[in-house]
Scaffold this motif. Structure first.
Motif, PDB file in Angstrom:
ATOM      1  N   UNK A  19       0.844  -1.197   0.000  1.00 28.94           N
ATOM      2  CA  UNK A  19       0.000   0.000   0.000  1.00 28.94           C
ATOM      3  C   UNK A  19       0.877   1.244   0.000  1.00 28.94           C
ATOM      4  N   UNK A  20       2.005   1.169   0.703  1.00 30.80           N
ATOM      5  CA  UNK A  20       2.928   2.296   0.729  1.00 30.80           C
ATOM      6  C   UNK A  20       3.470   2.635  -0.638  1.00 30.80           C
ATOM      7  N   UNK A  21       3.757   1.603  -1.429  1.00 29.15           N
ATOM      8  CA  UNK A  21       4.248   1.831  -2.795  1.00 29.15           C
ATOM      9  C   UNK A  21       3.171   2.503  -3.636  1.00 29.15           C
ATOM     10  N   UNK A  22       1.915   2.079  -3.449  1.00 29.57           N
ATOM     11  CA  UNK A  22       0.809   2.700  -4.177  1.00 29.57           C
ATOM     12  C   UNK A  22       0.665   4.169  -3.790  1.00 29.57           C
ATOM     13  N   UNK A  23       0.735   4.444  -2.498  1.00 27.96           N
ATOM     14  CA  UNK A  23       0.626   5.824  -2.024  1.00 27.96           C
ATOM     15  C   UNK A  23       1.714   6.697  -2.632  1.00 27.96           C
ATOM     16  N   UNK A  24       2.955   6.195  -2.569  1.00 27.31           N
ATOM     17  CA  UNK A  24       4.074   6.970  -3.124  1.00 27.31           C
ATOM     18  C   UNK A  24       3.930   7.145  -4.628  1.00 27.31           C
ATOM     19  N   UNK A  25       3.487   6.086  -5.320  1.00 28.83           N
ATOM     20  CA  UNK A  25       3.338   6.176  -6.773  1.00 28.83           C
ATOM     21  C   UNK A  25       2.245   7.137  -7.187  1.00 28.83           C
ATOM     22  N   UNK A  26       1.118   7.081  -6.496  1.00 26.11           N
ATOM     23  CA  UNK A  26      -0.010   7.932  -6.850  1.00 26.11           C
ATOM     24  C   UNK A  26       0.281   9.400  -6.548  1.00 26.11           C
ATOM     25  N   UNK A  27       0.734   9.648  -5.314  1.00 25.86           N
ATOM     26  CA  UNK A  27       1.016  11.026  -4.918  1.00 25.86           C
ATOM     27  C   UNK A  27       2.279  11.536  -5.588  1.00 25.86           C
ATOM     28  N   UNK A  73       8.450   3.977 -22.799  1.00 27.90           N
ATOM     29  CA  UNK A  73       7.187   4.659 -23.109  1.00 27.90           C
ATOM     30  C   UNK A  73       7.222   6.070 -22.505  1.00 27.90           C
ATOM     31  N   UNK A  74       8.042   6.941 -23.056  1.00 33.91           N
ATOM     32  CA  UNK A  74       8.267   8.263 -22.446  1.00 33.91           C
ATOM     33  C   UNK A  74       7.013   9.130 -22.354  1.00 33.91           C
ATOM     34  N   UNK A  75       6.024   8.874 -23.192  1.00 34.29           N
ATOM     35  CA  UNK A  75       4.809   9.692 -23.165  1.00 34.29           C
ATOM     36  C   UNK A  75       3.699   9.083 -22.313  1.00 34.29           C
ATOM     37  N   UNK A  76       3.990   7.967 -21.643  1.00 34.55           N
ATOM     38  CA  UNK A  76       2.961   7.282 -20.854  1.00 34.55           C
ATOM     39  C   UNK A  76       2.645   8.058 -19.581  1.00 34.55           C
ATOM     40  N   UNK A  77       1.444   7.856 -19.090  1.00 34.46           N
ATOM     41  CA  UNK A  77       0.996   8.493 -17.854  1.00 34.46           C
ATOM     42  C   UNK A  77       1.688   7.838 -16.666  1.00 34.46           C
ATOM     43  N   UNK A  78       2.508   8.598 -15.935  1.00 35.37           N
ATOM     44  CA  UNK A  78       3.268   8.049 -14.817  1.00 35.37           C
ATOM     45  C   UNK A  78       2.400   7.506 -13.697  1.00 35.37           C
ATOM     46  N   UNK A  79       1.222   8.083 -13.504  1.00 33.54           N
ATOM     47  CA  UNK A  79       0.336   7.610 -12.446  1.00 33.54           C
ATOM     48  C   UNK A  79      -0.068   6.162 -12.696  1.00 33.54           C
ATOM     49  N   UNK A  80      -0.300   5.820 -13.955  1.00 34.94           N
ATOM     50  CA  UNK A  80      -0.744   4.467 -14.277  1.00 34.94           C
ATOM     51  C   UNK A  80       0.294   3.420 -13.902  1.00 34.94           C
ATOM     52  N   UNK A  81       1.535   3.597 -14.352  1.00 33.80           N
ATOM     53  CA  UNK A  81       2.525   2.554 -14.084  1.00 33.80           C
ATOM     54  C   UNK A  81       3.124   2.639 -12.685  1.00 33.80           C
ATOM     55  N   UNK A  82       2.984   3.775 -12.017  1.00 30.88           N
ATOM     56  CA  UNK A  82       3.445   3.865 -10.640  1.00 30.88           C
ATOM     57  C   UNK A  82       2.414   3.363  -9.640  1.00 30.88           C
ATOM     58  N   UNK A  83       1.150   3.261 -10.051  1.00 36.30           N
ATOM     59  CA  UNK A  83       0.071   2.918  -9.119  1.00 36.30           C
ATOM     60  C   UNK A  83      -0.537   1.544  -9.372  1.00 36.30           C
ATOM     61  N   UNK A  84      -0.887   1.224 -10.635  1.00 37.79           N
ATOM     62  CA  UNK A  84      -1.652   0.003 -10.904  1.00 37.79           C
ATOM     63  C   UNK A  84      -0.952  -1.285 -10.448  1.00 37.79           C
TER      64      UNK A  84
END
Length: 427
Positions: free
Chosen positions: A164-172, A268-279
């Motif tokens: 969950x901590x990784x998700x929090x850090x990735x999302x925020x 994938x330099x144009x990819x949305x960072x929230x997606x791969x940092x959170x999902x």
């Protein structure tokens, strides 16, 4: 004074209310631990651009954390069993929280010297030492305050907080770095962890006072519990089988944990960072929190505990290997993200398998044994991350080679644990 202090908990362990309170507190603490730890991997691509680091340098800085972390694991559990994991966890947490908040300042000052990398490595080693006390202390706390039927399930739940901590850090983190720069990520994660440690201290103090006012006996660690029969443990193939499986699974996890943001940033330099940092992190949160209950259900249906652990761990390691084998930088972003998300999801089953195995084979020495055991997983943090960085640098970013090597190690880990693993008490 750090003497043989007693724990604030009774000889009978936690009551129902205390069990819920402490479980949630340790779960939240594990989340803050990994939110802090994930800050550098999430920010490393932007930090590398600012300080002009190549992949090898980035890998060295990322892996430095695990040198300190692995070394601390060796003795942290014994200290927690001897002096009380509750207090050791509190003091060590204050240290890594302060270091997290101060990381950007240290990096900026180090850059002025013209040789910032040694300072960055030293900072990460010290941070690793401080964070290295958390898991063995948590294992010791759970072992001394839960009965045999609860240990694996609740300890597995607390461990799941890490994801969950990784998700929090990735999302925020993705949003913070876009709007305020990478430094804000460390400040935010550190400040949030500071709030948690204040709440944790309040729970610790409250529990201590209630025990004293009720004249309940305070839990003391016996000399027998401190005298760990290491020779018996180290001569048993079940311990080494679990360690090999833990090493293999941790290597795959830390490879994704440390390099996934960089991989997507490069490919994938144009990819949305929230997606791969959170999902991927969100997927493992779901499976890791349910895995202890899945294992308990399999066991309740008539499978032995040993067979239950082997089934759950085997699915985790082999499933992850198969998914990593299928990943290709030539595939579309959505396909690659789906494969990584599934790989992390199936990794979560580990929390019903080898991850909680020390509570099975060392029920009276869980803190000390978990520290040694977890050091095998921590080793992959610096060995695997370091090797991956140099492989990428020397092969012109051949990510496929990294994934295949990781998958192969998972297969070996599953085979060894399937043959020699055990959930029977060893010591």
């Amino acid at each position: 004074e750090m003497g043989k202090q007693s724990s604030p908990l009774s000889e009978k362990g936690w009551n129902e209310r205390e069990r819920r309170l402490w479980s949630l507190s340790l779960f939240a603490g594990a989340a803050m631990l990994y939110a802090s730890r994930a800050s550098l991997p999430i920010a490393i691509a932007k930090i590398s651009i600012e300080f002009e680091w190549n992949k090898a340098t980035s890998g060295s800085v990322l892996s430095a954390f695990f040198w300190g972390y692995a070394i601390t694991q060796i003795f942290a559990g014994s200290l927690a069993d001897r002096y009380g994991g509750e207090r050791i966890l509190y003091v060590s947490s204050l240290v890594w929280i302060i270091l997290t908040i101060g990381t950007p300042l240290v990096l900026d000052i180090a850059a002025l010297t013209g040789r910032p990398v040694p300072f960055c490595i030293l900072l990460r080693v010290v941070t690793g030492v401080a964070q290295g006390f958390f898991m063995p202390s948590m294992a010791s706390i759970c072992s001394r305050n839960l009965n045999s039927t609860e240990k694996g399930r609740i300890f597995g739940f607390c461990l799941a907080g890490t994801h969950l901590g990784v998700v929090i850090a990735g999302f925020i983190g993705s949003s913070l770095m876009t709007n305020y720069g990478w430094r804000s990520l460390f400040h935010c994660m550190g400040a949030t962890a500071l709030v948690w440690v204040a709440v944790y201290h309040a729970i610790l103090s409250s529990t201590t006072e209630k025990r004293k006012s009720s004249n309940l006996p305070m839990l003391s660690v016996s000399e027998t519990a401190l005298d760990v029969p290491w020779r018996t443990l180290f001569s048993h193939p079940g311990f080494w089988a679990a360690s090999v499986a833990h090493y293999a699974g941790s290597n795959a996890y830390f490879m994704i944990f440390n390099w996934l943001p960089t991989f997507f940033h490069d490919v994938y330099p144009d990819a949305n960072g929230v997606l791969y940092n959170v999902l991927p992190g969100l997927a493992i949160v779901i499976t890791s929190t349910t895995a202890p209950y899945v294992a308990a259900r399999i066991h309740a249906r008539g499978q032995s505990l040993t067979r239950t652990r082997k089934i759950v761990e085997g699915v985790s390691l082999l499933g992850m290997a198969a998914l990593l084998y299928c990943i290709s930088p030539l595939a579309s972003f959505s396909v690659t993200l789906t494969l990584f998300t599934l790989a992390m999801a199936i990794r979560g089953l580990h929390h019903g398998g080898v991850s909680v195995n020390p509570t099975d084979f060392a029920p009276n020495h869980t803190g000390a044994v978990f520290g040694i055991f977890n050091s095998f997983g921590a080793i992959t943090g610096f060995v695997g991350t370091f090797i991956a960085g140099h492989m990428l640098e020397s092969t012109n970013n051949d990510w496929t080679a990294v994934f295949l090597l990781t998958a192969l190690q998972n297969v070996v880990g599953a085979a060894v644990y399937g043959v020699f693993g055990t959930a029977q008490p060893i010591i």
